[in-house]
Design a protein around this motif. Structure first.
Motif, PDB file in Angstrom:
ATOM      1  N   ALA A 147      45.661 -48.362  18.780  1.00 48.83           N
ATOM      2  CA  ALA A 147      45.866 -47.033  19.212  1.00 48.83           C
ATOM      3  C   ALA A 147      44.811 -46.168  19.054  1.00 48.83           C
ATOM      4  CB  ALA A 147      47.188 -46.739  18.534  1.00 48.83           C
ATOM      5  N   GLY A 148      44.917 -45.268  20.078  1.00 54.53           N
ATOM      6  CA  GLY A 148      43.807 -44.050  20.003  1.00 54.53           C
ATOM      7  C   GLY A 148      43.948 -43.184  18.677  1.00 54.53           C
ATOM      8  N   LEU A 149      42.930 -42.899  17.985  1.00 53.44           N
ATOM      9  CA  LEU A 149      43.082 -42.057  16.796  1.00 53.44           C
ATOM     10  C   LEU A 149      41.800 -40.729  16.867  1.00 53.44           C
ATOM     11  CD1 LEU A 149      43.062 -44.770  14.078  1.00 53.44           C
ATOM     12  CD2 LEU A 149      45.003 -43.273  14.529  1.00 53.44           C
ATOM     13  N   LEU A 150      42.197 -39.659  16.012  1.00 54.89           N
ATOM     14  CA  LEU A 150      41.261 -38.685  15.792  1.00 54.89           C
ATOM     15  C   LEU A 150      40.723 -38.874  14.785  1.00 54.89           C
ATOM     16  CD1 LEU A 150      40.178 -36.073  17.105  1.00 54.89           C
ATOM     17  CD2 LEU A 150      41.758 -34.885  15.402  1.00 54.89           C
ATOM     18  N   TYR A 151      39.139 -39.235  14.504  1.00 54.02           N
ATOM     19  CA  TYR A 151      38.495 -39.206  13.309  1.00 54.02           C
ATOM     20  C   TYR A 151      37.813 -37.486  13.382  1.00 54.02           C
ATOM     21  CZ  TYR A 151      38.759 -44.156  13.456  1.00 54.02           C
ATOM     22  OH  TYR A 151      39.292 -45.330  13.666  1.00 54.02           O
ATOM     23  N   TYR A 152      37.775 -37.181  12.133  1.00 55.99           N
ATOM     24  CA  TYR A 152      37.025 -35.895  11.743  1.00 55.99           C
ATOM     25  C   TYR A 152      36.187 -35.750  10.690  1.00 55.99           C
ATOM     26  CZ  TYR A 152      40.995 -35.542   8.870  1.00 55.99           C
ATOM     27  OH  TYR A 152      42.027 -35.664   7.785  1.00 55.99           O
ATOM     28  N   ARG A 153      35.219 -35.047  10.503  1.00 59.41           N
ATOM     29  CA  ARG A 153      34.348 -34.946   9.276  1.00 59.41           C
ATOM     30  C   ARG A 153      35.077 -33.735   8.422  1.00 59.41           C
ATOM     31  NH1 ARG A 153      29.058 -35.043   9.996  1.00 59.41           N
ATOM     32  NH2 ARG A 153      28.869 -34.029   7.990  1.00 59.41           N
ATOM     33  N   LYS A 154      35.880 -34.325   7.348  1.00 59.43           N
ATOM     34  CA  LYS A 154      36.542 -33.674   6.446  1.00 59.43           C
ATOM     35  C   LYS A 154      35.617 -32.571   5.525  1.00 59.43           C
ATOM     36  CE  LYS A 154      36.862 -37.373   3.053  1.00 59.43           C
ATOM     37  NZ  LYS A 154      37.712 -38.453   2.393  1.00 59.43           N
ATOM     38  N   ASP A 155      34.439 -33.108   5.385  1.00 61.88           N
ATOM     39  CA  ASP A 155      33.565 -32.102   4.688  1.00 61.88           C
ATOM     40  C   ASP A 155      33.311 -30.910   5.378  1.00 61.88           C
ATOM     41  OD1 ASP A 155      31.965 -33.720   6.470  1.00 61.88           O
ATOM     42  OD2 ASP A 155      30.251 -33.380   5.541  1.00 61.88           O
ATOM     43  N   LEU A 156      32.960 -30.987   6.851  1.00 56.94           N
ATOM     44  CA  LEU A 156      32.735 -30.082   7.617  1.00 56.94           C
ATOM     45  C   LEU A 156      34.139 -28.955   7.833  1.00 56.94           C
ATOM     46  CD1 LEU A 156      30.249 -31.448  10.231  1.00 56.94           C
ATOM     47  CD2 LEU A 156      29.667 -30.107   7.970  1.00 56.94           C
ATOM     48  N   LEU A 157      35.142 -29.501   8.009  1.00 55.18           N
ATOM     49  CA  LEU A 157      36.191 -28.687   8.075  1.00 55.18           C
ATOM     50  C   LEU A 157      36.424 -27.981   6.976  1.00 55.18           C
ATOM     51  CD1 LEU A 157      38.947 -30.979   9.836  1.00 55.18           C
ATOM     52  CD2 LEU A 157      37.542 -29.079  10.652  1.00 55.18           C
TER      53      LEU A 157
END
Length: 431
Positions: A147-157
């Protein structure tokens, strides 16, 4: 016990006459076994668990199994299957089929309900069983899902004081802000959002998520009615078009899964839309972002909820198999809870049986799977079963019109209007 060292993967070959031939080494002891079952697995490489499961079935039942490697490209694999099925070939008894193929190939596949106990389907995600049921016939058993997912840079957030976006508008604003800050800090190659924008099936998956999460429907509903021509669908496509050249590189118009993963994994994107396979790679050895990656459900529109397009693979039995009962038994064995658990632990693949997302051993090796459960439960299937043999044309029309919007050649309203007319014409010919 059979000699496991004698096992090797064999491709489909063409003989001197151009006819398709199967080359393979049987698993088991062919000198004493009455039947041999040929199964078309995936690529036959180290990441393909299908041959391992087939070997176990052969050892437990006393039958032999010939494992046939197929092309890596799904398009090429489908073409090969269509050639074999069109000629009513009995060369393959079990086929590994994409989640969008049951409606397309259904007329050539047996009803597994005729050969398996009723409880065989207990515990699977209902949406996947529905997807694999064509005109009331269960034509495939789910093997693993995506299933499609959102990956993100937790360090930059964290660095820039932002939270994980819940809406597409929040994603847009967060991506703009952090992209600007990172570029000012010296990373001119940094982008806010990376997704699959090439005119191919991957864009159908992305665009379906945008539209459905805006409350704009799923192209064609369960009754076969075309639903795409509506303001929410148009708004979803217009928003996506605003990303190109802003928070998404113009090169995205030719990006598939691996190009987008490369951008994100090299540290040059804040957000990425992709499939679950990316998690282990992005956090693996050699990744520039290992340990800095988070995963979340995809955002939604102002009047919708998060929706993820379902992917994955299944096992089906052609009507032309000379051993349909044994073939169905093998398909059920590979997709059983025990085999899916092993597949998840050893390969990190996502099971199609709901209870495995609560299994302690599965979660010990794949802690992210617990986060996937809700996404998979709410996953949106592509309208492949209801449109049947017309699905390829439906998807082609959708991703081409969407690509025109992303490229700036059409606005959302014009695109969904034209697409609606195209799909209506296809529907009148019969799904």
């Amino acid at each position: 016990m059979p000699d496991k060292n004698a096992f090797r993967h064999q491709p489909l070959l063409k003989g001197a006459t151009g006819a398709l031939l199967l080359a393979g080494t049987a698993l088991g002891a062919p000198a004493v076994l009455a039947e041999e079952i040929a199964i078309a697995c995936g690529t036959g490489d180290a990441a393909d668990y299908c041959p391992t499961a087939a070997r176990e079935w052969a050892e437990q039942t006393g039958h032999s199994v010939k494992v046939v490697s197929t092309p890596n490209s799904a398009t090429e694999r489908l073409s090969l299957y269509q050639q074999l099925l069109g000629s009513e070939s009995s060369d393959i008894d079990v086929m590994m089929v994409d989640v969008v193929w049951p409606g397309l190939l259904g007329n050539h596949l047996v009803d597994l309900n005729d050969y398996l106990p009723e409880e065989t389907t207990d515990g699977f995600f209902p949406a996947l069983i529905d997807n694999n049921t064509v005109d009331g016939r269960l034509v495939a058993l789910p093997w693993f899902t995506d299933a499609g997912l959102l990956y993100y840079r937790k360090d930059l957030l964290e660095k820039h004081g932002h939270s994980v976006p819940e809406t597409w508008q929040e994603l847009t604003e967060t991506a703009e802000a952090i992209q600007a800050a990172e570029r000012e800090a010296g990373n001119d190659d940094f982008w806010g959002y990376s997704f699959q924008g090439r005119a191919y099936e991957g864009l159908t998956c992305n665009a379906l998520e945008w539209v459905a999460s805006h409350g704009g429907g799923t192209l064609v509903d369960a009754e076969g009615e075309v639903t795409i021509d509506n303001p929410r669908a148009a708004a979803a496509l217009d928003l996506a078009a605003s990303w190109i050249g802003n928070i998404t590189p113009e090169g995205a118009l030719n990006h598939t899964e691996e190009e987008t993963r490369g951008i994100f994994q090299s540290g040059n994107a804040l957000f990425l839309r992709n499939w679950p396979y990316v998690w282990s790679l992005a956090n693996g050895e050699g990744s520039e972002v290992a340990g800095k990656v988070g995963m979340a459900p995809l955002p939604h529109g102002p009047e919708g909820e998060s929706r993820a397009t379902l992917g994955g693979w299944n096992f089906a039995v052609p009507r032309y198999s000379e051993h349909p009962e044994l073939a169905a038994e093998l398909a059920a064995f590979i997709t059983s809870r025990e085999q899916q658990k092993a597949h998840a632990i050893q390969m990190g693949m996502n099971p199609t049986i709901e209870s495995l997302y609560r299994d302690e051993e599965v979660l010990a090796g794949n802690p992210s799977m617990s986060d996937l459960y809700e996404t998979l439960v709410g996953g949106v299937p592509r309208p492949a079963t209801v449109t049947g043999e017309a699905y390829a044309r439906v998807s082609n029309a959708f991703f081409n019109r969407t690509h025109q919007v992303l490229s700036g050649d059409l606005d959302g309203a014009s695109a969904v209007q034209q697409l609606g007319r195209e799909l209506e014409r296809l529907g009148r010919r019969g799904w």
